[in-house]
Design a protein around this motif. Structure first.
Motif, short mmCIF file in Angstrom:
data_model
loop_
_atom_site.label_atom_id
_atom_site.label_comp_id
_atom_site.label_asym_id
_atom_site.label_seq_id
_atom_site.Cartn_x
_atom_site.Cartn_y
_atom_site.Cartn_z
N ALA A 69 0.82 -1.21 0.00
CA ALA A 69 0.00 0.00 0.00
C ALA A 69 0.85 1.26 0.00
O ALA A 69 1.84 1.37 0.73
N ALA A 70 0.46 2.20 -0.83
CA ALA A 70 1.10 3.51 -0.83
C ALA A 70 0.55 4.31 0.36
O ALA A 70 -0.52 4.02 0.87
N GLN A 71 1.29 5.29 0.78
CA GLN A 71 0.83 6.14 1.87
C GLN A 71 -0.37 6.96 1.42
O GLN A 71 -0.47 7.34 0.27
N GLY A 72 -1.27 7.21 2.36
CA GLY A 72 -2.40 8.07 2.06
C GLY A 72 -3.74 7.37 2.00
O GLY A 72 -4.78 8.01 2.01
N TRP A 73 -3.73 6.03 1.91
CA TRP A 73 -5.00 5.30 1.93
C TRP A 73 -5.46 5.18 3.37
O TRP A 73 -4.68 4.89 4.27
N ASN A 74 -6.75 5.36 3.64
CA ASN A 74 -7.32 5.32 4.99
C ASN A 74 -7.60 3.89 5.40
O ASN A 74 -8.32 3.17 4.71
N ALA A 75 -7.05 3.48 6.53
CA ALA A 75 -7.27 2.12 7.04
C ALA A 75 -8.65 1.98 7.65
O ALA A 75 -9.24 2.95 8.12
N ALA A 76 -9.17 0.77 7.64
CA ALA A 76 -10.48 0.48 8.23
C ALA A 76 -10.38 0.48 9.75
O ALA A 76 -9.30 0.29 10.31
N VAL A 77 -11.49 0.69 10.38
CA VAL A 77 -11.56 0.61 11.83
C VAL A 77 -11.32 -0.85 12.21
O VAL A 77 -11.85 -1.76 11.56
N PRO A 78 -10.51 -1.13 13.24
CA PRO A 78 -10.27 -2.52 13.62
C PRO A 78 -11.58 -3.26 13.90
O PRO A 78 -12.50 -2.74 14.52
N GLY A 79 -11.67 -4.49 13.38
CA GLY A 79 -12.86 -5.30 13.57
C GLY A 79 -13.94 -5.06 12.54
O GLY A 79 -15.03 -5.61 12.65
N ALA A 80 -13.67 -4.24 11.53
CA ALA A 80 -14.69 -3.92 10.53
C ALA A 80 -14.90 -5.05 9.53
O ALA A 80 -15.88 -5.03 8.79
N GLY A 81 -14.02 -6.03 9.49
CA GLY A 81 -14.16 -7.12 8.54
C GLY A 81 -13.40 -6.82 7.26
O GLY A 81 -13.04 -5.68 6.98
N HIS A 82 -13.16 -7.87 6.48
CA HIS A 82 -12.38 -7.73 5.25
C HIS A 82 -13.30 -7.46 4.06
O HIS A 82 -14.26 -8.19 3.84
N ILE A 83 -13.00 -6.42 3.34
CA ILE A 83 -13.70 -6.10 2.10
C ILE A 83 -12.66 -6.11 0.99
O ILE A 83 -11.63 -5.45 1.08
N GLY A 84 -12.92 -6.87 -0.04
CA GLY A 84 -12.00 -6.95 -1.17
C GLY A 84 -12.72 -6.69 -2.47
O GLY A 84 -13.90 -6.33 -2.48
N PRO A 85 -12.02 -6.89 -3.58
CA PRO A 85 -12.63 -6.63 -4.90
C PRO A 85 -13.92 -7.41 -5.15
O PRO A 85 -14.85 -6.89 -5.75
N ALA A 86 -14.00 -8.63 -4.67
CA ALA A 86 -15.21 -9.44 -4.91
C ALA A 86 -16.44 -8.82 -4.24
O ALA A 86 -17.53 -8.86 -4.77
#
Length: 91
Positions: A69-86
């Motif tokens: 990951a490049a810098q600047g992308w906002n991380a998810a809140v811990p425990g939010a679950g995995h969201i991917g392309p699918a």
């Protein structure tokens, strides 16, 4: 959530998750409803890595979770679950 006939007016959507919602094609946006942006381009590479566009919060979370990951992308809140392309494809 069924978003059929939902009207959003002057709502900041930069951190709003859309995964799991149905009938998003029927949502009407009025006024200023900004989405998040991609991080600034890295000009050390040519061509620049990112195009200027609006993004969903889930894309930010997915890209921030990548090992490259490049810098600047906002991380998810811990425990939010995995969201991917699918999971994002239907959105």
């Amino acid at each position: 959530m069924d978003a059929a006939h939902l009207v959003l007016a002057d709502v900041d959507l930069s951190e709003c998750p859309f995964t799991g919602a149905v009938h998003l094609d029927q949502v009407r946006l009025e006024g200023a409803c900004p989405f998040d942006k991609v991080p600034p381009a890295h000009w050390r590479r040519w061509p620049p890595r990112f195009t200027q566009r609006r993004t969903l919060a889930e894309e930010h979370h997915w890209r921030a979770s990548r090992t490259t990951a490049a810098q600047g992308w906002n991380a998810a809140v811990p425990g939010a679950g995995h969201i991917g392309p699918a999971q994002l494809a239907p959105v």
